[in-house]
Design an enzyme around this catalytic site. Structure first.
Site, PDB file in Angstrom:
ATOM      1  CG  ASP A 115      -0.207   0.042   2.522  1.00 36.12           C
ATOM      2  OD1 ASP A 115       1.033  -0.092   2.526  1.00 36.12           O
ATOM      3  OD2 ASP A 115      -0.877   0.205   3.560  1.00 36.12           O
ATOM      4  CG  HIS A 173      15.541  29.375   2.311  1.00 32.35           C
ATOM      5  ND1 HIS A 173      16.100  29.817   1.128  1.00 32.35           N
ATOM      6  CD2 HIS A 173      14.433  30.143   2.519  1.00 32.35           C
ATOM      7  CE1 HIS A 173      15.353  30.799   0.634  1.00 32.35           C
ATOM      8  NE2 HIS A 173      14.354  31.017   1.458  1.00 32.35           N
ATOM      9  CE  LYS A 181      14.238  39.862  -9.809  1.00 31.88           C
ATOM     10  NZ  LYS A 181      13.948  38.413  -9.798  1.00 31.88           N
TER      11      LYS A 181
END
Length: 318
Positions: free
Chosen positions: A43, A136, A199
């Site tokens: 499974d 990060h 940006k």
């Protein structure tokens, strides 16, 4: 490495995400991988069998939580549980790439903090220490109540880049304001100035205004990031740099996630070379000529050796 740990209480096991890297690590350590099998029931449930005695041993599990991320995490948690029930002395989890780290805070209402959730799962399952590479968000270390050794990949990237012959003077480029610290670390090692891609405008409404802070005209630009996922950031940065007078573009990162359509975008971009590490393995279809992959095996084996011998690991952070 001159040390050899054959026949000692140090055991290194590899799960399914990083078998090649794990093999490199044990070769540096002068030992062999521990015997275990990772299978699935019909499974899809994960089944792990440890096929040798680990009683009283100091165990290190090598497992990047990369694609398939959820399966990699479950394999790790099940392995930790199996080792804990087998009466090991300590369980040290070596996670070259720590998945879910990008969700480290509530940036919007009703968002989860999955970096904290994964940290909870790892320590609640029984881990005693985490060794990882370039989180990060560095504050993710604080999500754990066990020791976390965060190694850094910038020195490895810098050593390689220092061997290159560039067309002109080098400038290191941060693809956004959040990457400035990382860019400064690389620039210091390359003895180069930095520039920043600035940006403006909402992220989800049309093209954003792009400005470049710093002098890039006539220079070889090296874009640096911790993760390259879709590659949109580095390829748009490369386009902007060329349009503003840069002569040649390189890019580098520690963690090559390289989700679709990253490979096509990199191949079609003006980036001359993308330098990455093997914190995440690259399948054959992602090994294009433009990508150079450096090994972190020696760095991780040094960390394992120092932890096992109760020596300071801090020298490896430099």
């Amino acid at each position: 490495m001159s040390n050899t740990y054959q026949g000692t209480k140090l055991k290194v096991f590899a799960l399914n995400s990083s078998p090649a890297l794990a093999q490199e690590i044990v070769e540096h350590l002068g030992t062999e991988l521990g015997k275990c099998t990772v299978k699935k029931f019909s499974d899809g449930e994960i089944q792990i069998n440890i096929e040798e005695s680990v009683r009283g041993c100091e165990v290190f599990i090598i497992q990047s939580t990369c694609d398939p991320v959820n399966q990699s995490i479950m394999e790790l948690l099940i392995m930790i549980d199996a080792l804990k029930r087998a009466s090991v002395e300590t369980i040290n989890v070596v996670i070259p790439y720590y998945g879910y780290a990008r969700q480290d805070r509530k940036a919007q209402p009703r968002e989860p903090i999955t970096a904290k959730l994964v940290a909870n799962l790892i320590q609640k399952s029984g881990a005693d220490r985490v060794i990882t590479l370039d989180l990060h968000a560095p504050q993710t270390q604080g999500f754990f109540n066990i020791p976390v050794d965060q190694l850094v990949g910038i020195p490895l990237l810098a050593d390689y880049l220092n061997t290159k012959e560039y067309a002109s003077d080098v400038v290191v480029v941060a693809p956004d304001h959040g990457s400035v610290t990382r860019a400064r670390e690389l620039a210091d090692r390359l003895k180069a100035p930095i520039a920043i891609i600035d940006k403006r405008g909402p992220k989800d409404i049309g093209p954003r205004e792009v400005n470049i802070v710093g002098n890039i005209e006539g220079k070889t630009a090296i874009i640096v990031d911790d993760i390259v996922d879709t590659s949109y950031r580095i390829t748009t940065a490369a386009k902007a740099l060329l349009e503003n007078g840069a002569e040649e573009i390189y890019a580098c990162c520690v963690h090559p996630v390289l989700s679709e359509p990253a490979i096509d975008m990199i191949q079609e971009s003006q980036i001359k070379e993308l330098i990455v590490t093997n914190s995440i393995p690259l399948p054959e279809e992602k090994r294009i000529d433009k990508i150079t992959q450096l090994s972190i095996a020696e760095l991780l084996s040094d960390a394992i050796s120092r932890v096992y011998e109760h020596k300071s690991v801090s020298v490896l952070f430099k």
